[in-house]
Design an enzyme around this catalytic site. Structure first.
Site, PDB file in Angstrom:
ATOM      1  N   SER A 166       0.839  -1.190   0.000  1.00 44.65           N
ATOM      2  CA  SER A 166       0.000   0.000   0.000  1.00 44.65           C
ATOM      3  C   SER A 166       0.879   1.247   0.000  1.00 44.65           C
ATOM      4  CB  SER A 166      -0.951  -0.062   1.200  1.00 44.65           C
ATOM      5  OG  SER A 166      -2.029   0.824   1.054  1.00 44.65           O
ATOM      6  N   GLU A 272      -8.194  -2.033  -4.477  1.00 43.23           N
ATOM      7  CA  GLU A 272      -7.280  -2.788  -5.332  1.00 43.23           C
ATOM      8  C   GLU A 272      -7.618  -2.574  -6.801  1.00 43.23           C
ATOM      9  OE1 GLU A 272      -3.907  -5.581  -4.909  1.00 43.23           O
ATOM     10  OE2 GLU A 272      -4.872  -3.962  -3.801  1.00 43.23           O
ATOM     11  N   HIS A 304      -7.160  -5.722  -1.636  1.00 39.19           N
ATOM     12  CA  HIS A 304      -6.267  -4.962  -0.755  1.00 39.19           C
ATOM     13  C   HIS A 304      -6.337  -5.572   0.640  1.00 39.19           C
ATOM     14  CE1 HIS A 304      -3.846  -1.350  -1.399  1.00 39.19           C
ATOM     15  NE2 HIS A 304      -4.045  -1.028  -0.135  1.00 39.19           N
TER      16      HIS A 304
END
EC number: 2.3.1.122
Length: 325
Positions: A166, A272, A304
């Site tokens: 991230s 994502e 994610h």
């Protein structure tokens, strides 16, 4: 298309982005850095140390979780997500990373803290909900910490790897771009690889505000300022450095579709799906710039979520051993 139509289209897109952000970001920022996986700490009995490393640049000691790979070993620095905690690194909270590297010949270094920092040297004090602190994470990770580990734990100060997810995916690439002696390997998982582009500064600022009350302008300055650090810290812009350094890079991103690993909640899938575009563009630009030392893994699933990042880290271990030695 008339000029008015173009304007309408432009503002419609901006309003759509704003609306999506307003609706989803309270959930998104809870997952930027990943949905937690309960009970994923590495098993007890591993030779993990909890170090307090002085940081003159930040004016305090920084907690670091550490597992030695043996005398003179190279190290894998595992960097946390936007909601980095002050007690443990997310890689330990949510994965069995220490166990992955046990007997690998590589040391594991997990800095603790740095919420919303992007592991960067901030322009101004990092002022959030709990007051103001100094964020000089790039200085710490590329100077203070490696030198301390070399002197106190016999870890190689150069030729190491930086891996992040991230917010830390872009940070890992930037650290390697500007400090190729320290980091010959950079890994990004679901990273934001073009943070200066379009509405990314807007989304990043909102996310940082929710994750601790921080402001992006304090980090890199206003985007309209030609002297701001947004492009300096943009992996897409710094591709020529990575190519010139011949940095080994590993870039992973899912497409927002969950598989058997789960992570099918809306924030994890949306973020994502949002992120994959810049990752694919980064790959294309890297290859076009002559880069030939990268692994790009963009499967037809993945959200994610820590479950996917833990699996990807496990897949990286043999490559890390080969490159770092």
């Amino acid at each position: 298309m008339t000029f008015i139509d173009k304007i309408r289209g432009h503002w419609a897109r901006r309003m759509t982005v704003a609306a999506v952000a307003a609706l989803l970001l309270p959930g998104l920022v809870g997952v930027v850095g990943g949905s937690a996986t309960a009970g994923a700490f590495s098993r007890p009995g591993l030779p993990v140390e909890y170090l307090m490393v002085p940081s003159p640049s930040m004016g305090r000691d920084i907690k670091v979780q550490f597992q030695s790979g043996g005398p003179g070993s190279h190290a894998v620095y595992l960097l946390d997500g936007l909601r980095a905690q002050d007690d443990f690194n997310g890689w330990d909270i949510n994965t069995n990373a220490f166990e992955m590297f046990l007997d690998s010949g590589l040391s594991v270094v997990m800095p603790v803290g740095g919420q919303s920092s992007f592991y960067s040297d901030w322009y101004q004090p990092a002022c959030g909900n709990n007051g103001c602190v100094t964020y000089k994470w790039e200085t710490f990770l590329t100077s203070e910490l490696p030198e301390w580990l070399a002197a106190n734990r016999d870890v190689a100060a150069t030729g190491n790897a930086a891996i992040g997810l991230s917010m830390a995916g872009s940070a890992a690439l930037i650290l390697a771009a500007y400090h190729p002696d320290r980091f010959i390997y950079a890994g990004s998982m679901s990273g934001f690889l073009n943070p200066s582009e379009g509405w990314w500064p807007f989304l990043i600022n909102i996310s940082m505000g929710d994750a601790g009350g921080y402001k992006a302008n304090d980090m890199w300055g206003p985007t309209e300022d030609p002297n701001s650090a947004w492009k300096r810290n943009d992996p897409m812009v710094q591709i020529p450095r990575l190519v010139a350094n011949n940095t080994r890079i590993w870039v992973y991103c899912g497409n927002g579709q969950p598989n058997e690993l789960g992570g099918g909640d809306l924030p994890a899938t949306f973020l994502e799906g949002l992120t994959i575009r810049t990752n694919e563009t980064f790959r294309d630009n890297y290859i076009a710039a002559g880069g030939n030392n990268g692994v790009f893994n963009f499967p037809n699933n993945g959200t994610h979520n820590w479950a996917y990042w833990g699996r990807e880290l496990q897949a990286m271990v043999p490559d890390l051993q080969r490159v770092l030695g």
